[in-house]
Design an enzyme around this catalytic site. Structure first.
Site, short mmCIF file in Angstrom:
data_model
loop_
_atom_site.label_atom_id
_atom_site.label_comp_id
_atom_site.label_asym_id
_atom_site.label_seq_id
_atom_site.Cartn_x
_atom_site.Cartn_y
_atom_site.Cartn_z
N PHE A 21 47.28 -23.37 10.32
CA PHE A 21 46.94 -22.39 11.36
C PHE A 21 48.01 -22.43 12.45
O PHE A 21 48.59 -23.48 12.74
CB PHE A 21 45.58 -22.71 11.99
CG PHE A 21 44.41 -22.55 11.07
CD1 PHE A 21 43.63 -21.41 11.11
CD2 PHE A 21 44.07 -23.55 10.17
CE1 PHE A 21 42.54 -21.26 10.27
CE2 PHE A 21 42.98 -23.42 9.32
CZ PHE A 21 42.22 -22.26 9.37
N THR A 63 44.81 -25.68 4.90
CA THR A 63 45.21 -24.42 5.52
C THR A 63 45.99 -24.71 6.79
O THR A 63 45.59 -25.55 7.59
CB THR A 63 43.99 -23.54 5.84
OG1 THR A 63 43.29 -23.23 4.64
CG2 THR A 63 44.42 -22.23 6.50
#
Length: 375
Positions: free
Chosen positions: A259, A257
């Site tokens: 960010f 992921t």
């Protein structure tokens, strides 16, 4: 299409930046701390100051007493300020033990994390000086882009100052003593459940959606559920006193992921280290216009790392006159572009200048970002 406007995500104009420095509120002008917030902030301080921070090594002692953990901030809490602290405060959406908190701790290992109820609350916490920075997910290698946060980047005047790429290790967590064959259900965020489909199908128990992986772990622990497990992080197991029954249960082992780190003020771009720049612009309808717009980067050997389109919320449809077919209705899009170049480099300045001149840009605004990519 013809280029209508372009904005840099996270970069203010010199005039705007000077105005902000002259007029930004001092801490003496900020709203006083209310009783409601003071009790909650005291809990947050205890998490980082010793009692719950010890869960890194002794987390399994806390599964029976979770009352000292702070609750996520909501909109109602965002009219007050925190007391002074030497630690950097990082806001994020979710509960303690969520992957967003993992990303905040990866970026700032000694930070004080501030859980928030919604993505927008994390933005507002920074805008209202309750936190210095926010960490929010923008895309996942399995689930794709998180469009809600793309929209919020335009709605709020925060600047991207860095990015964090977090490998996601999804774990199956349960109360101490619970065996995997005792489980009757599994709780987690819908995305975490979806990317663990192969493992959970073999497990053969019902799945229940909750708003956050950290909340799933907290719910199992606080309710003493011995027939349920949570899909969450190893840190969530430490915080809520749960055992790890299985690790890396995601379908794709390389689940990452990305960010973004957001702050009130931009950073000054330099040329002594790799930088990334993010912009957003709109185009009028026309053949090959997007191709031509992107060509200004290719001509200068600037690598594009991301392109995302989102319909304009305020004007989703546009009517265009066509001499052959009459009036036609098109979706009106915003294009988000990330490219690997610093705004301190002449090639990046020339590329954006080329966009402005080539496509007759009259509405050119800076409010976005140039940030280090080795954050």
């Amino acid at each position: 299409m013809a280029l209508k406007c372009v904005a840099l995500l996270g970069w203010r104009s010199e005039y705007e930046y000077s105005w902000w420095n002259r007029n930004k509120p001092s801490k003496s002008n900020l709203a006083p701390v209310t009783i409601r917030w003071f009790s909650r902030q005291r809990s947050i301080n205890s998490v980082q100051g010793g009692k719950v921070a010890a869960t890194h090594n002794h987390g399994r002692k806390f599964h029976k007493d979770l009352t000292s953990l702070p609750k996520p901030l909501t909109v109602a809490d965002l009219s007050v300020t925190l007391d002074d602290s030497s630690k950097v405060r990082i806001s994020f959406k979710g509960m303690l033990g969520s992957y967003s908190e993992d990303a905040a701790l990866k970026a700032y290992p000694k930070c004080e994390t501030v859980p928030c109820d919604e993505f927008e609350d994390a933005f507002k916490a920074v805008e209202l000086w309750l936190a210095e920075k926010a960490v929010l997910p923008i895309e996942n290698s399995s689930g794709g882009s998180i469009h809600r946060n793309y929209d919020l980047l335009l709605r709020h005047r925060l600047h991207i100052v860095g990015e964090v790429q977090l490998p996601v290790n999804l774990c199956l967590l349960a109360l101490p003593g619970v065996r995997i064959e005792q489980l009757k259900r599994v709780l987690s965020h819908p995305q975490a459940l979806a990317v663990s489909d192969i493992f959970l199908c073999k497990l053969g128990v019902p799945r229940e959606n909750v708003d956050d992986t950290g909340f799933a772990a907290q719910y199992v622990a606080s309710n003493g559920l011995r027939d349920a497990a949570a899909v969450a992080s190893i840190r969530a197991a430490e915080v809520y006193g749960l055992n790890v029954l299985a690790e890396k249960i995601q379908d794709d082992s390389d689940n990452i992921t990305r960010f973004l780190v957001l702050a009130r003020d931009p950073i000054i771009p330099r040329t002594d280290k790799p930088f990334k720049t993010s912009i957003v612009f709109t185009l009028e309808e026309g053949p090959g216009i997007l191709f031509k717009a992107l060509a200004v980067f290719a001509l200068r050997d600037i690598n594009l790392t991301k392109i995302e389109s989102r319909p304009q919320r305020k004007r989703p449809l546009r009517v265009v006159d066509d001499s052959n077919t009459g009036a036609a209705r098109y979706f009106d899009y915003l294009f988000y572009i990330d490219f690997e170049a610093s705004m301190a480099e002449p090639r990046a300045q020339n590329a954006l200048g080329h966009l402005q001149v080539w496509f007759l840009v009259f509405n050119y605004a800076y409010f976005g970002c140039c940030y280090a990519i080795d954050f």
